[in-house]
Design an enzyme around this catalytic site. Structure first.
Site, mmCIF file in Angstrom:
data_model
loop_
_atom_site.group_PDB
_atom_site.id
_atom_site.type_symbol
_atom_site.label_atom_id
_atom_site.label_comp_id
_atom_site.label_asym_id
_atom_site.label_seq_id
_atom_site.Cartn_x
_atom_site.Cartn_y
_atom_site.Cartn_z
ATOM 1 N N THR A 32 0.797 -1.133 0.105
ATOM 2 C CA THR A 32 -0.064 -0.138 -0.056
ATOM 3 C C THR A 32 0.882 1.351 0.165
ATOM 4 O O THR A 32 0.448 2.303 -0.657
ATOM 5 C CB THR A 32 -0.861 -0.117 1.398
ATOM 6 O OG1 THR A 32 -1.780 -1.169 0.897
ATOM 7 C CG2 THR A 32 -1.769 1.270 1.440
ATOM 8 N N TYR A 45 -8.240 0.672 -3.812
ATOM 9 C CA TYR A 45 -6.949 1.017 -4.342
ATOM 10 C C TYR A 45 -6.216 -0.151 -4.805
ATOM 11 O O TYR A 45 -6.619 -1.195 -4.567
ATOM 12 C CB TYR A 45 -6.110 1.993 -3.383
ATOM 13 C CG TYR A 45 -5.569 0.962 -2.139
ATOM 14 C CD1 TYR A 45 -6.192 0.960 -1.263
ATOM 15 C CD2 TYR A 45 -4.545 0.526 -2.444
ATOM 16 C CE1 TYR A 45 -6.235 -0.060 -0.207
ATOM 17 C CE2 TYR A 45 -3.813 -0.222 -1.405
ATOM 18 C CZ TYR A 45 -4.813 -0.289 -0.234
ATOM 19 O OH TYR A 45 -4.133 -1.243 0.986
ATOM 20 N N SER A 78 1.689 -7.932 -0.453
ATOM 21 C CA SER A 78 2.470 -8.796 0.126
ATOM 22 C C SER A 78 1.752 -10.220 0.177
ATOM 23 O O SER A 78 2.415 -11.186 0.834
ATOM 24 C CB SER A 78 2.938 -8.337 1.458
ATOM 25 O OG SER A 78 1.853 -7.914 2.418
ATOM 26 N N GLN A 79 0.593 -10.433 0.250
ATOM 27 C CA GLN A 79 -0.207 -11.548 0.390
ATOM 28 C C GLN A 79 0.524 -12.534 -0.775
ATOM 29 O O GLN A 79 0.289 -14.019 -0.808
ATOM 30 C CB GLN A 79 -1.626 -11.569 0.022
ATOM 31 C CG GLN A 79 -2.205 -10.955 -1.404
ATOM 32 C CD GLN A 79 -2.643 -9.517 -1.221
ATOM 33 O OE1 GLN A 79 -1.785 -8.839 -0.553
ATOM 34 N NE2 GLN A 79 -3.399 -9.189 -2.066
ATOM 35 N N THR A 111 1.375 -4.623 4.026
ATOM 36 C CA THR A 111 1.414 -4.908 5.431
ATOM 37 C C THR A 111 0.849 -6.204 5.905
ATOM 38 O O THR A 111 1.006 -6.549 7.061
ATOM 39 C CB THR A 111 0.418 -3.731 6.166
ATOM 40 O OG1 THR A 111 -0.850 -3.708 5.477
ATOM 41 C CG2 THR A 111 0.899 -2.310 6.243
ATOM 42 N N ASP A 112 0.059 -6.826 4.816
ATOM 43 C CA ASP A 112 -0.398 -8.295 5.090
ATOM 44 C C ASP A 112 0.560 -9.330 5.811
ATOM 45 O O ASP A 112 0.323 -10.081 6.517
ATOM 46 C CB ASP A 112 -1.238 -8.766 3.847
ATOM 47 C CG ASP A 112 -2.594 -8.106 3.642
ATOM 48 O OD1 ASP A 112 -2.686 -6.934 4.284
ATOM 49 O OD2 ASP A 112 -3.227 -8.293 2.553
ATOM 50 N N LYS A 184 0.021 -7.869 13.013
ATOM 51 C CA LYS A 184 -1.001 -6.942 12.379
ATOM 52 C C LYS A 184 -2.471 -7.186 13.098
ATOM 53 O O LYS A 184 -2.850 -8.263 13.154
ATOM 54 C CB LYS A 184 -1.269 -7.139 10.878
ATOM 55 C CG LYS A 184 -2.329 -5.877 10.350
ATOM 56 C CD LYS A 184 -2.193 -6.090 8.557
ATOM 57 C CE LYS A 184 -3.049 -5.097 7.956
ATOM 58 N NZ LYS A 184 -3.053 -5.216 6.408
ATOM 59 N N GLU A 305 -1.659 -30.032 32.625
ATOM 60 C CA GLU A 305 -1.749 -31.400 32.626
ATOM 61 C C GLU A 305 -2.741 -31.921 31.487
ATOM 62 O O GLU A 305 -2.902 -32.717 31.031
ATOM 63 C CB GLU A 305 -2.171 -32.137 33.836
ATOM 64 C CG GLU A 305 -0.895 -32.548 34.611
ATOM 65 C CD GLU A 305 -1.269 -33.096 35.971
ATOM 66 O OE1 GLU A 305 -2.364 -33.494 36.156
ATOM 67 O OE2 GLU A 305 -0.389 -33.431 36.936
HETATM 68 N N1 GLU Z 1 -2.669 -6.420 0.663
HETATM 69 C C1 GLU Z 1 -1.629 -5.514 0.226
HETATM 70 C C2 GLU Z 1 -0.350 -5.984 0.840
HETATM 71 O O1 GLU Z 1 -0.091 -6.576 1.951
HETATM 72 C C3 GLU Z 1 -2.231 -4.224 0.555
HETATM 73 C C4 GLU Z 1 -2.048 -4.079 2.405
HETATM 74 C C5 GLU Z 1 -1.100 -3.047 2.752
HETATM 75 O O2 GLU Z 1 0.061 -2.978 2.269
HETATM 76 O O3 GLU Z 1 -1.473 -2.402 3.716
HETATM 77 O O4 GLU Z 1 0.552 -5.715 0.059
#
Ligand code: GLU
Length: 346
Positions: A32, A45, A78-79, A111-112, A184, A305
């Site tokens: 993002t 976006y 990043s997924q 951020t993912d 997160k 236990e």
């Molecule tokens: N899902 C995307 C990623 O992790 C966008 C989310 C983000 O960066 O906040 O790259």
């Protein structure tokens, strides 16, 4: 080949630049922070659009903090992070520090899965120089984008002598968060990251770090893991426990040849009889199983236990971090007692 080209280019650039400022390399991977929307207040976006040069030039005064070089490693959400990119990041940073080509590294990241990349590098990069990961919750085109200040803080931290030997850090929303605990905790809000077990390492204020604590775990320069030369990592997976969960997922992963499986158990790392049988089957086929928990704090230990004490536990590592530690640990050992020791120390 590509890496050698980058390294040679950086060496030349830094040698030609006579500066007393710290040398910081920004490795951009997308997310993002590089995102763009059609309107300034729009929720939807496209991540991974802007180049690192465009991102750097949107941050006032950032060049005053450090002698900056940006490298576009990839430009993805990043997924879609891949093992290949993790290894490329590891090798590039290892190379930069080994040859003293810079004083600190910043990674811009979606951020993912930022917390996962941070922990992987925290376990594998055997250096004391700072590596700081940052990103944004709002795209660069937003009314009040958080990316520029996050990047400013990340570069300031990577340039700071106080940041050495603290492990890989995530900087988001003015917090300095340690790779071993950061996660997160909100899907959309700019205040999306925290260290639920131990709290932040510190904060960024006025372009300076204020540290409040140190990580209690082994990391970076004190890591025992040497992945230099590896081109792949052991396959490790996660299964999630819930009321009347079946053994279908764990049996499928075992049949598919997973080397390790982390169980995101209920409560203190529990699961029902069906999953327990699946774990026994996995273990009999040589799969290393680690009990973790879907609960965010409190961890899983061997003490009480009620619990199944046959398998190593993850302590305070959440399932996604436990998976990475298991993956890295399996490059060194397949002994359950050793795996348990490693989970205690990292
Ligand atoms: N899902 C995307 C990623 O992790 C966008 C989310 C983000 O960066 O906040 O790259």
């Amino acid at each position: 080949m590509y890496r050698r080209f980058i390294t040679a280019g950086l060496l030349l650039l830094f040698t030609l630049t006579l500066t007393s400022k710290p040398r910081v390399v920004i490795l951009a991977t997308g997310g993002t922070i590089a995102g763009s929307a059609a309107g300034a207040a729009q929720a939807s976006y496209q991540p991974g659009v802007l180049s690192i040069q465009q991102i750097i030039s949107s941050v006032p005064d950032i060049e005053k903090l450090a002698d900056l070089k940006g490298i576009q490693v990839c430009n993805i959400s990043s997924q879609n992070m891949e093992e290949r990119i993790w290894l490329e990041l590891f090798k590039t940073i290892d190379n930069l520090f080994t040859h003293n080509l810079c004083d600190g590294v910043v990674i811009t990241h979606g951020t993912d899965t930022m917390e996962e990349t941070a922990y992987f590098l925290n376990l594998t990069l055997r250096h004391t120089k700072p590596v700081v990961i940052t990103g944004a919750m709002r795209p660069a085109t937003s009314l009040s984008a958080d990316g520029p200040f996050n990047l400013y803080n990340a570069v300031a931290l990577a340039a700071s002598p106080e940041a050495h030997n603290r492990g890989v850090m995530v900087v988001m929303n003015d917090y300095i968060l340690s790779a071993d605990d950061v996660t997160k905790t909100n899907t959309v809000n700019p205040d999306a990251f925290s260290c639920p077990n131990y709290g932040p390492l510190g904060i960024m204020r006025d372009g300076q770090p204020r540290f409040y604590r140190e990580s209690p775990f082994r990391h970076t320069a004190s890591s025992e893991f040497d992945i230099t030369g590896l081109n792949s990592l052991p396959v490790t997976e996660i299964i999630y426990a819930y009321a009347f969960s079946s053994d279908v997922a764990i049996n499928a992963l075992t049949a598919a040849g997973a080397a390790g499986i982390v169980v995101a158990g209920v409560g203190h790392g529990n699961y029902n009889r069906a999953v327990s049988k699946g774990i026994e089957n996995a273990s009999s086929k040589g799969v290393m199983v680690v009990r973790s928990s879907r609960i965010q704090t409190g961890g899983v230990d061997t003490a009480a236990e009620e619990y199944d004490s046959r398998w190593p536990v993850s302590y305070n590592k959440n399932p996604q971090k436990a998976r990475i530690l298991l993956m890295v640990a399996l490059t060194k050992t397949r002994d359950a007692a050793e795996i348990q020791r490693i989970f205690k120390e990292y």
